[in-house]
Scaffold this active site. Structure first.
Site, PDB file in Angstrom:
ATOM      1  N   CYS A   1       0.863  -1.200   0.000  1.00 53.03           N
ATOM      2  CA  CYS A   1       0.000   0.000   0.000  1.00 53.03           C
ATOM      3  C   CYS A   1       0.887   1.233   0.000  1.00 53.03           C
ATOM      4  O   CYS A   1       1.535   1.491  -1.017  1.00 53.03           O
ATOM      5  CB  CYS A   1      -1.038  -0.033   1.116  1.00 53.03           C
ATOM      6  SG  CYS A   1      -0.467  -0.451   2.776  1.00 53.03           S
ATOM      7  N   SER A   2       0.928   1.975   1.090  1.00 52.94           N
ATOM      8  CA  SER A   2       1.703   3.223   1.073  1.00 52.94           C
ATOM      9  C   SER A   2       2.165   3.606   2.473  1.00 52.94           C
ATOM     10  O   SER A   2       2.245   4.783   2.805  1.00 52.94           O
ATOM     11  CB  SER A   2       0.865   4.351   0.477  1.00 52.94           C
ATOM     12  OG  SER A   2      -0.384   4.432   1.147  1.00 52.94           O
ATOM     13  N   CYS A   3       2.465   2.616   3.320  1.00 48.92           N
ATOM     14  CA  CYS A   3       2.853   2.877   4.706  1.00 48.92           C
ATOM     15  C   CYS A   3       4.091   3.768   4.754  1.00 48.92           C
ATOM     16  O   CYS A   3       5.050   3.565   4.002  1.00 48.92           O
ATOM     17  CB  CYS A   3       3.112   1.564   5.427  1.00 48.92           C
ATOM     18  SG  CYS A   3       1.645   0.523   5.506  1.00 48.92           S
TER      19      CYS A   3
END
Lengths: 224, 202
Positions: free
Chosen positions: B113-115
């Site tokens: 995702c985009s952590c």
């Protein structure tokens, strides 16, 4: 197979296009989408794992054609309906009715406190760590949720079945595979596991390179 | 009057196709139901546009360069060390700091995702969230670094951290030579966001 979001290692993407540090939001609606997602999350009807899974459950076609914040809106709409917070008819334009959850709406004066408080993912657990720092382990062969068919997992496909070694122990953390599906926290030991690039890729760039992933104990077994 | 929900598995298809209008429609609906206060949204946006961003992380790095005791604390327990500087919160609840050396260059990605460590670096840049970065950073980090104009010294290994859990990683870049006389503020000014993700050298 997992889902379309699991793209680590994929071939065919173009260059990474850099941008200046001062860019925070490219469009006003990007900022709005982020804030709306956070404010809706503050209603407490789902957790971070549920919300990640909602984005992952976009159809592969939508996931690929949507820009980043469009995915967020797609996930949010799905969650709002799945949790009964809004109805499909309301989304389609019917006159909305006031929600019983409105007493929980995030107030402007609470924003700073809520963002500063965060939501830690570590929890007590009666599952003892099985692996010491330096232990050789192998990731589960299938990057799939073993509790729910097609469910959320944080084991990327590219690391499935690969052998690595434990480099950090993070304590016991909520298991996303359970928490995303209302199955409780099921906290268990979480480790950082280093994999040699050559254990993951047929053509590693450099023999000394490594990739480190945070993996839960149930994703791992002792290396054979 | 009931509508024809032709794609009930994907409720977003009931909203306007234009993304800006789609967001507006959702916000209007949630506000009408009393579930969100638009002024709270303004406050969230203001926070990440003006208050929380990569200058926080830069202050941490500058202090680590200047104070060996703080550096040791940061490497041992980053969550406590950065909390003591007032940096804690959403997407920064469990911090680990990793230090670049002549032998190892660290680089952070989230392939799923985009952590990203929001309290220290703010909202991730578009390239960090792009398919190209997510897909390529783990398999060909050196090629990705080349996209940023970065070539590592001979013999330096790359260690890519894929943020698959709620642990967030901060790269401590190598301190540039000739910075011994600088005060904390001047040193922090040398620390770039990309340096703390690991896609730049300082």
């Amino acid at each position: 197979m997992s889902r379309v979001h699991d793209m680590g290692g994929r071939f065919g993407d173009g260059p990474v296009i850099h941008e200046a540090e001062v860019e925070v939001f490219h469009e006003d609606w990007h900022a709005r989408a982020l804030a709306l997602t956070l404010a809706a999350g503050a209603l407490g009807q789902w957790n971070i794992d549920t919300s990640r899974h909602a984005r992952e459950c976009l159809s592969p076609q939508d996931y690929m054609r949507f820009s980043y914040y469009e995915k967020w809106m797609g996930g949010l709409a799905a969650l709002l309906v799945a949790k009964g917070v809004v109805t499909l008819d309301e989304l389609a334009g019917d006159v909305p009715t006031r929600s019983p959850l409105s007493t929980k709406a995030l107030k402007p004066e609470s924003v700073a406190g809520v963002l500063a408080k965060g939501g830690p993912a570590n929890r007590p657990s009666n599952i003892a760590p099985s692996f010491a720092i330096g232990a050789k382990v192998q990731a589960r062969k299938l990057a799939q949720n073993t509790l729910v068919n097609g469910g959320h997992t944080r084991l990327p496909r590219y690391a499935a079945g690969a052998q690595g070694r434990i480099v950090l122990y993070h304590g016991t953390h909520v298991l996303p595979d359970a928490a995303a599906h209302g199955l409780g926290d099921r906290a268990e030991p979480l480790y950082a596991v280093a994999f040699a690039a050559a254990a993951l890729w047929a053509h590693p760039e450099h023999p000394a390179d490594e990739v480190v992933l945070d993996l839960w104990q149930s994703y791992l077994e002792p290396a054979p | 009057m009931p509508h024809d929900h032709s794609d009930p598995d994907h409720p977003h298809s009931l909203l306007p196709p234009d993304p800006a209008l789609r967001v507006k429609a959702l916000e209007t609906l949630l506000a009408a139901k009393g579930l969100i206060d638009p002024a709270a949204l303004d406050a969230i946006i203001d926070t990440y546009q003006h208050k929380i961003g990569p200058r926080n992380g830069a202050a941490v790095v500058a202090r680590a360069w200047a104070e060996p005791d703080f550096r040791d604390w940061l490497l041992r327990d980053a969550t406590a060390a950065v909390s003591a500087m007032g940096f804690y919160g959403r997407q920064g609840e469990h911090m680990v700091a990793v230090e670049n050396t002549h032998a190892v260059h660290n680089m952070v990605v989230c392939t799923l995702c985009s952590c990203y460590p929001w309290p220290l670096l703010g909202i991730p840049p578009a390239w960090y969230k792009s398919d190209a970065y997510r897909a390529r950073a783990v398999r060909e980090p050196r090629a990705v670094l080349a996209d940023f104009g970065v070539v590592l010294p001979e013999g330096c290994a790359v260690r890519v951290w894929d943020s698959t859990a709620e642990v967030r990683y901060l790269v401590i870049p190598d301190r540039p030579a000739g910075t011994e006389g600088l005060d904390a503020e001047a040193m922090a000014a040398l620390v770039t966001r990309d340096g703390m993700i690991g896609t730049a050298l300082l």
